[in-house]
Design a protein around this motif. Structure first.
Motif, short mmCIF file in Angstrom:
data_model
loop_
_atom_site.label_atom_id
_atom_site.label_comp_id
_atom_site.label_asym_id
_atom_site.label_seq_id
_atom_site.Cartn_x
_atom_site.Cartn_y
_atom_site.Cartn_z
N UNK A 122 5.59 -0.32 -6.15
CA UNK A 122 4.41 0.42 -6.60
C UNK A 122 3.16 -0.44 -6.39
N UNK A 123 2.29 -0.05 -5.48
CA UNK A 123 1.02 -0.80 -5.33
C UNK A 123 0.22 -0.69 -6.62
N UNK A 124 -0.28 -1.81 -7.09
CA UNK A 124 -1.07 -1.79 -8.31
C UNK A 124 -2.52 -1.42 -8.01
N UNK A 125 -3.24 -0.98 -9.00
CA UNK A 125 -4.65 -0.62 -8.85
C UNK A 125 -5.38 -1.00 -10.13
N UNK A 126 -5.69 -2.28 -10.25
CA UNK A 126 -6.35 -2.78 -11.45
C UNK A 126 -7.75 -2.20 -11.61
N UNK A 127 -8.45 -1.99 -10.47
CA UNK A 127 -9.81 -1.45 -10.56
C UNK A 127 -9.81 -0.05 -11.15
N UNK A 128 -8.85 0.78 -10.73
CA UNK A 128 -8.76 2.13 -11.29
C UNK A 128 -8.44 2.07 -12.77
N UNK A 129 -7.53 1.19 -13.16
CA UNK A 129 -7.17 1.06 -14.57
C UNK A 129 -8.38 0.64 -15.40
N UNK A 130 -9.18 -0.29 -14.89
CA UNK A 130 -10.39 -0.70 -15.61
C UNK A 130 -11.36 0.46 -15.75
N UNK B 294 0.79 -1.22 0.00
CA UNK B 294 0.00 0.00 0.00
C UNK B 294 0.82 1.27 0.00
N UNK B 295 2.14 1.14 0.06
CA UNK B 295 3.01 2.32 0.11
C UNK B 295 3.99 2.27 -1.05
#
Length: 437
Positions: A416-424, A399-400
């Motif tokens: 780097x925390x990933x954020x697949x939901x944001x990318x979608x 998360x950091x």
């Protein structure tokens, strides 16, 4: 005048689960409807999206009726999470429960209309896109195309299709967009995705390297480029998406040029219960010597191997603790994992001509595994990485985001925390905009 639609709903269906997340598009104030909202988003560059709800339905289809939904929501900050136990015989029932929760928690445009009327787009994660090159609006033809390639991802695509069908019924007025884990790797050259099998056989059965985790890689590429201060198209990266399912990707000029997963997610790195790369002759050997059938071998390699097979656990934290306590099986499992990662790392450095801006770690192991990051990055001064800064590496956890390379490194080492939901959500908005232009 009707208030503009302003929310993007992201759905990620598993075989017995459904993750969801809702984003409020902060630029939706101008315009009068989905088309105007999407057009304004494109004009302002990358849309600003704020998460306002998220949750997970588990044990969908459980004959014992033990299904549960955990969710949090609130337009002015996260409300305390809720736990709802209710039978969910299928993804349609789960999605109806999600919609009911969101309607009660978030309301709709103007504060009074139903939540369904406030949905600008619904983005669906689909693991395998087959020959579809980009995220697409889901109409009947696109839906049929996804069903035709379900045999390439039999554990992943069918649940996504069930969820898509249910969502299209529940949100009939919102555009639905399929976002694929395979899309990011469509830029690989033929010599990277071609297997040395008879060409007619590969054509007939669509056998090639597809690669996965692409939604994550798309997000991580953009974030890593920002952190090194370059445009993505000028950035060279090696990204390690390390979790229960692990893969790596060589990114040259912001584009995938090679990745470790292949025709299926089994190829490549050692994973929680997947073996990754092995001599393919082991398969017929086991079928002959142990009398195993094809399905049994598939189960062995996908569900009983990897860390689980070598060390008896898929929890890498537990394996690290046991390794530090002297457990030889756990020490060997970690060594095999690190060697495999470094093998791909060396190959990808060659693909990039030694010009590396950053080595990126993400996902559960990548973000939390300071010990494994240190092992992977040892003795890489020749590659421009002078090891890791111990304090920074130990302080960087899930998360950091941060830089963890030692002083004097030519290339950065990033967590780097990933954020697949944001990318979608972002891809869904882009597709909707392209459809109304």
């Amino acid at each position: 005048m009707a208030a503009p639609r302003s929310k993007v709903l992201v759905l990620n269906a598993g075989s017995s689960s459904l993750k969801f997340k809702v984003f409020q598009w902060l630029g939706a104030g101008a315009g009068a409807g989905a088309s105007a909202a999407a057009a304004s988003a494109a004009a302002s560059g990358v849309p600003e999206l704020q998460p306002v709800a998220a949750g997970l339905c588990e044990r969908i289809g459980d004959p014992a009726g033990g299904a549960v939904m955990r969710a949090s929501a609130g337009p002015a900050g996260w409300r305390k999470g809720e736990r709802i136990e209710q039978p969910m015989p299928d993804h349609g029932a789960a999605l109806r429960l999600v919609a009911s929760f969101l309607a009660g928690s978030l309301g709709g445009a103007g504060g009074g209309s139903p939540f369904q009327q406030d949905v600008l787009a619904v983005g669906h994660r689909v693991v395998h896109g087959g020959g579809i090159a980009h995220s697409v609006l889901i109409d009947d033809a696109a839906r049929d195309s996804l069903e035709e390639v379900s045999h390439l991802a039999p554990l992943h695509n069918p649940p996504s299709l069930h969820c898509i069908d249910a969502a299209r019924r529940l949100f009939p007025d919102a555009p639905h967009v399929a976002c694929f884990d395979t899309t990011f790797h469509k830029t690989m050259p033929p010599d990277a995705y071609t297997y040395a099998l008879p060409a007619d056989l590969c054509r007939e059965h669509s056998i090639r390297k597809y690669g996965f985790h692409g939604i994550s890689y798309a997000y991580l590429t953009r974030e890593a480029a920002r952190m090194v201060g370059k445009p993505p198209e000028e950035t060279n990266l090696i990204i390690c998406h390390l979790g229960a399912g692990s893969s790596m990707c060589a990114v040259q000029g912001g584009r995938s040029v090679d990745t470790s997963m292949g025709f299926t997610p089994l190829e490549g790195l050692v994973m929680g219960s997947r073996c990754g790369d092995i001599d393919p002759a082991i398969v017929p050997f086991l079928m002959k010597m142990r009398g195993l059938g094809a399905d049994e071998v598939d189960t062995l390699m996908n569900r009983k191997s990897g860390f689980l097979g070598m060390a008896g656990s898929i929890d890498v934290r537990n394996i690290e603790d046991c390794a530090l306590a002297g457990d030889e099986a756990c020490q060997l499992a970690l060594a095999v994992f690190v060697r495999r990662v470094r093998k791909y790392l060396g190959a990808y450095l060659v693909h990039l001509g030694g010009r590396l801006d950053a080595l990126v770690f993400s996902a559960g192991i990548g973000e939390n595994g300071s010990m494994l990051r240190d092992m992977i990055c040892a003795d890489l001064a020749w590659a421009g990485i002078a090891g890791l800064d111990r304090a920074a590496n130990d302080a960087t956890i899930r998360g950091k985001a941060g830089e963890v390379q030692a002083a004097g490194s030519r290339a950065k080492v990033l967590v780097v925390p990933t954020d697949e939901q944001l990318e979608i959500a972002l891809e869904a908005l882009q597709v909707v905009q392209a459809a109304v232009d």
